[in-house]
Design an enzyme around this catalytic site. Structure first.
Site, mmCIF file in Angstrom:
data_model
loop_
_atom_site.group_PDB
_atom_site.id
_atom_site.type_symbol
_atom_site.label_atom_id
_atom_site.label_comp_id
_atom_site.label_asym_id
_atom_site.label_seq_id
_atom_site.Cartn_x
_atom_site.Cartn_y
_atom_site.Cartn_z
ATOM 1 N N LYS A 124 0.824 -1.220 0.000
ATOM 2 C CA LYS A 124 0.000 0.000 0.000
ATOM 3 C C LYS A 124 0.853 1.263 0.000
ATOM 4 C CE LYS A 124 -4.717 -0.546 1.278
ATOM 5 N NZ LYS A 124 -4.899 -1.782 0.601
ATOM 6 N N LYS A 166 -7.774 8.814 11.242
ATOM 7 C CA LYS A 166 -7.532 7.404 10.978
ATOM 8 C C LYS A 166 -6.257 6.968 11.679
ATOM 9 C CE LYS A 166 -6.909 4.992 6.646
ATOM 10 N NZ LYS A 166 -6.791 5.217 5.215
ATOM 11 N N GLU A 208 -7.205 12.374 6.688
ATOM 12 C CA GLU A 208 -7.409 12.051 5.278
ATOM 13 C C GLU A 208 -8.768 12.595 4.842
ATOM 14 O OE1 GLU A 208 -7.805 7.820 3.889
ATOM 15 O OE2 GLU A 208 -5.647 8.099 3.635
ATOM 16 N N LYS A 209 -8.868 12.984 3.602
ATOM 17 C CA LYS A 209 -10.149 13.481 3.117
ATOM 18 C C LYS A 209 -11.148 12.327 3.101
ATOM 19 C CE LYS A 209 -12.263 16.070 -0.647
ATOM 20 N NZ LYS A 209 -12.803 17.136 0.216
ATOM 21 N N HIS A 216 -16.768 2.662 -6.799
ATOM 22 C CA HIS A 216 -15.572 1.874 -7.067
ATOM 23 C C HIS A 216 -15.458 1.728 -8.575
ATOM 24 C CE1 HIS A 216 -12.622 -1.424 -6.181
ATOM 25 N NE2 HIS A 216 -12.884 -1.613 -7.461
ATOM 26 N N GLU A 298 -5.669 1.085 -5.475
ATOM 27 C CA GLU A 298 -4.605 0.086 -5.576
ATOM 28 C C GLU A 298 -4.584 -0.466 -6.993
ATOM 29 O OE1 GLU A 298 -5.210 -3.414 -3.214
ATOM 30 O OE2 GLU A 298 -7.314 -3.569 -3.758
ATOM 31 N N ARG A 302 -2.943 -8.796 -11.699
ATOM 32 C CA ARG A 302 -3.400 -10.126 -12.119
ATOM 33 C C ARG A 302 -4.648 -9.956 -12.964
ATOM 34 N NH1 ARG A 302 -7.975 -10.215 -8.884
ATOM 35 N NH2 ARG A 302 -7.700 -9.176 -6.895
ATOM 36 N N VAL A 305 -11.585 -11.349 -11.476
ATOM 37 C CA VAL A 305 -12.802 -12.145 -11.616
ATOM 38 C C VAL A 305 -13.717 -11.531 -12.677
ATOM 39 C CG1 VAL A 305 -14.861 -12.982 -10.404
ATOM 40 C CG2 VAL A 305 -12.679 -12.869 -9.194
ATOM 41 N N ARG A 349 -22.050 -12.363 -9.764
ATOM 42 C CA ARG A 349 -21.290 -13.503 -9.247
ATOM 43 C C ARG A 349 -22.254 -14.442 -8.541
ATOM 44 N NH1 ARG A 349 -15.577 -11.264 -6.801
ATOM 45 N NH2 ARG A 349 -15.194 -9.722 -8.414
#
Lengths: 483, 168
Positions: A124, A166, A208-209, A216, A298, A302, A305, A349
């Protein structure tokens, strides 16, 4: 006479995975003329994915750590079978830099990016640092721990309220507090510090904001070993439970017709991928705020799914490209302009889980049948008598619907869910039906808190369906009578 | 034919096949009823027809549902509940509440008789093991009592509704 574009050497490829993705990879290997080698474990002797492989090998053991997570065993098999390359699929060893390194020490190709990229993006802190250095936006906030209330307020004013206090050492939602203004910071600062000290043994805090109602959104990347990096547009995966995606779609309904924004987020992903000299299939994940500003989350180094929805709208075969890229071959994509999209694709899914509690529900499939409309793709490893064990992921298949526009894709998906019969074990099919019928979902108006706010699981009716029981019994009786 | 559907929480549904009407070579009509506390809570007629080697079911002969291919399923699913199916008999631990007469609920073969005339038995005790549908089924006492008469012996092939044993 058959025509081949280019003669490439046939390779032996070991698939270090199971289930639908192993079957998907095996098909791609065969298409390219390579030999697909599948694995089976002691707790999954009747593994369906083996049907699609050319050769099989036994991976001894039952639990995950003994089998698909066991690097030594997989490398030993790879050496014994003299394989040229290993495809890790998703999960298991797919983002394990050590595994990739061990393979390369044995002169075996890891089908994925170079080791350095896995290591940088797997951490991270280093991935955020690289993103910042490359000019990719990250969630604004303090770089290091803030020492005092005054410092916290100063930073909060710079980045704008609301902010999140945080814990540096925090995780899993603990040691976190949202603050809407200066007074709340004053009230909360010490309390969060004490809480973090008690929970993690470290009272240091970050400011953090706070991104309200985030979306997403992720961008599919495909790169080769010759420095070409392409993006395959975005996917939106905001419908999540326990931080796991259950419904994904491409393109994002939130970005919608905003081509400028789409280009911006996709080019940002390309920029980051180039910064890490990326050379495989990967995904750059972002969160997008209500004002359409987006921040890097992030990078998944790879195949994911939900890659089929991108394949559906672009018409590209990402797994094939990923194998070609790892073998150093040409992707046969002349330029980014040749990657176009059309229509809308949705993926549900299908998991062996209780639709209401959303907890995994292992069992045995006693009957399986599909009756789909045109335009449906079902990547699965289902068959009658399949035993879904608690050892592996409860996902048994991925239902993908494509339509010319989003409404059509939703309609096709609804019809497909009606035509998917899985007998004998609980699945989340009833949950998907409720999600697709939800007005906010249909309007494309949802964020990552969708499941938490709309609570679709509470709208599932679990009344006894007598007619369905009677019909099943009637079928048994009719067969017994020799009809 | 009586079918017991029992889920993990021991909730049960008792479905009786009360009528079978063979209309033609291709079409059979079944009448099913669901019992709760000996009261019929639901009754419906289901038609089954075979088309292209597959079974189709309907309750109105207008809309036909294709039945998933399954020979003798052991489980039925209803949204978030999985029911175990016991055709013709009730599994161990759940009494049938019958009176002293033990009748076969399904055709089967006597594998073992665990009691003799005059034995004292308690509710839930296994009396006879009957092989049916390639499964051994334990036939249990529905009440406390004494074995009065045994009408069958090991190896007998029995039809449905045969008196096997009497309790007192």
């Amino acid at each position: 006479m058959s025509i081949r574009l280019k003669e490439n050497k046939a390779r032996r490829i070991l698939i270090a995975n199971r289930g639908e993705i192993a079957a998907r990879i095996a098909k791609a290997c065969r298409e390219l003329g390579h030999t697909a080698i599948g694995l089976w474990t002691d707790n999954e002797v009747h593994a369906r994915h083996l049907e699609f492989c050319d050769e099989w090998a036994h991976l001894e053991g039952t639990g995950n750590t003994e089998t698909y997570l066991n690097q030594d065993k997989i490398i030993k098999i790879a050496k014994e079978l003299k394989v040229d390359a290993v495809h890790p699929g998703y999960g298991f060893l797919s983002e394990n830099g050590g595994f990739a390194e061990a393979l390369s020490n044995n002169d075996i190709i890891f089908i994925g990016p170079h080791i350095e990229a896995i290591k940088i993006m797997g951490d991270k802190a280093t991935s955020k640092t690289l993103a910042k250095e490359s000019g990719v936006p990250v969630v604004p906030g303090s770089a290091d721990a803030v020492k005092s209330v005054a410092e916290a307020i100063k930073i909060a004013e710079e980045i704008g309220y609301p902010v999140l206090l945080k814990a540096v050492a925090g995780g899993g939602g603990r040691g976190m507090r949202a603050c809407a203004d200066e007074n709340e910071i004053k009230e909360q600062f010490e309390a969060v510090g004490r809480e973090s000290m008690a929970a993690f043994g470290n009272g240091d805090l970050l400011v953090e904001k706070l991104v309200l109602n985030p979306r997403h959104i992720e961008v599919q990347i495909l790169a080769d070993k010759h420095g070409n990096v392409f993006h395959f547009f975005e996917r939106e995966c905001s419908v999540q439970r326990r931080h796991q995606k259950i419904v994904e779609e491409a393109p994002s309904p939130f970005i919608g017709d905003d081509e400028e924004l789409r280009q911006k987020i996709c080019q940002t992903a390309v920029k980051l991928s180039k910064a890490v000299k990326y050379d495989s299939a990967g995904t750059v994940e972002f969160i997008m705020a209500e004002d359409k500003s987006f921040y890097f989350l992030e990078m998944n180094t790879r195949i994911q799914v939900e890659h089929p929805i991108t394949e559906e709208i672009t018409g590209m075969d990402l797994i094939v490209c990923m194998i070609q890229s790892a073998l150093g071959e040409d992707l046969q994509i002349p330029s980014q302009d040749f990657i176009t999209r059309s229509g809308h694709a949705i993926e549900c899914r299908i998991c062996a889980e209780d639709p209401i509690t959303m907890l995994p529900a292992p069992g045995v499939v006693t009957g399986f049948e599909t009756n789909f409309p045109q335009g449906i793709r079902f990547d699965n490893c289902l068959f009658k008598d399949l035993e879904v064990t608690p050892d592996f992921d409860p996902m048994v298949g991925k239902l993908i619907a494509k339509g010319v526009v989003r409404d059509v894709a939703i309609r096709k998906m609804e019809s497909a869910l009606e035509g998917l019969y899985i007998e004998g074990l609980k699945t989340n099919i009833p949950l998907h039906k409720i999600i697709l019928a939800n007005q906010n979902f249909r309007d494309g108006n949802y964020s990552t808190s969708f499941i938490g706010v709309e609570k679709p699981q509470e709208q599932i009716t679990n009344n006894i369906d007598y007619t369905s029981f009677y019909m099943k019994l009637a079928g048994i009786e009719a067969r017994r009578m020799g009809l | 034919m009586r079918t017991y559907l029992i889920d993990a929480e021991k909730n049960e549904l008792i479905i009786d096949l009360t009528k079978t009407l063979v209309h033609s070579k291709e079409l059979i009509e079944f009448e099913f009823s669901t019992l709760q506390d000996n009261e019929i809570v639901h009754r419906e007629n289901i038609f089954v027809r075979k088309l292209a080697g597959r079974y189709f079911a309907s309750n109105d002969q207008k809309n036909w549902v294709k039945l998933a291919p399954q020979n003798l399923p052991k489980k039925f699913l209803n949204v978030d509940r999985v029911f175990d199916i016991y055709r013709g008999f009730k599994p161990s631990g759940l009494s049938d509440g019958n009176d002293g007469e033990l009748l076969t609920q399904m055709p089967g073969k006597v594998v073992k008789i665990l009691v003799a005339t005059g034995d004292e038995v308690v509710e839930g005790q296994t009396l006879v093991i009957l092989e049916a549908m390639k499964m051994e089924n334990e036939i249990k006492a529905g009440l406390d009592g004494v074995v009065k008469n045994i009408h069958v012996s090991v190896g007998d092939a029995l039809d449905q509704g045969v008196l096997m044993l009497e309790l007192e």
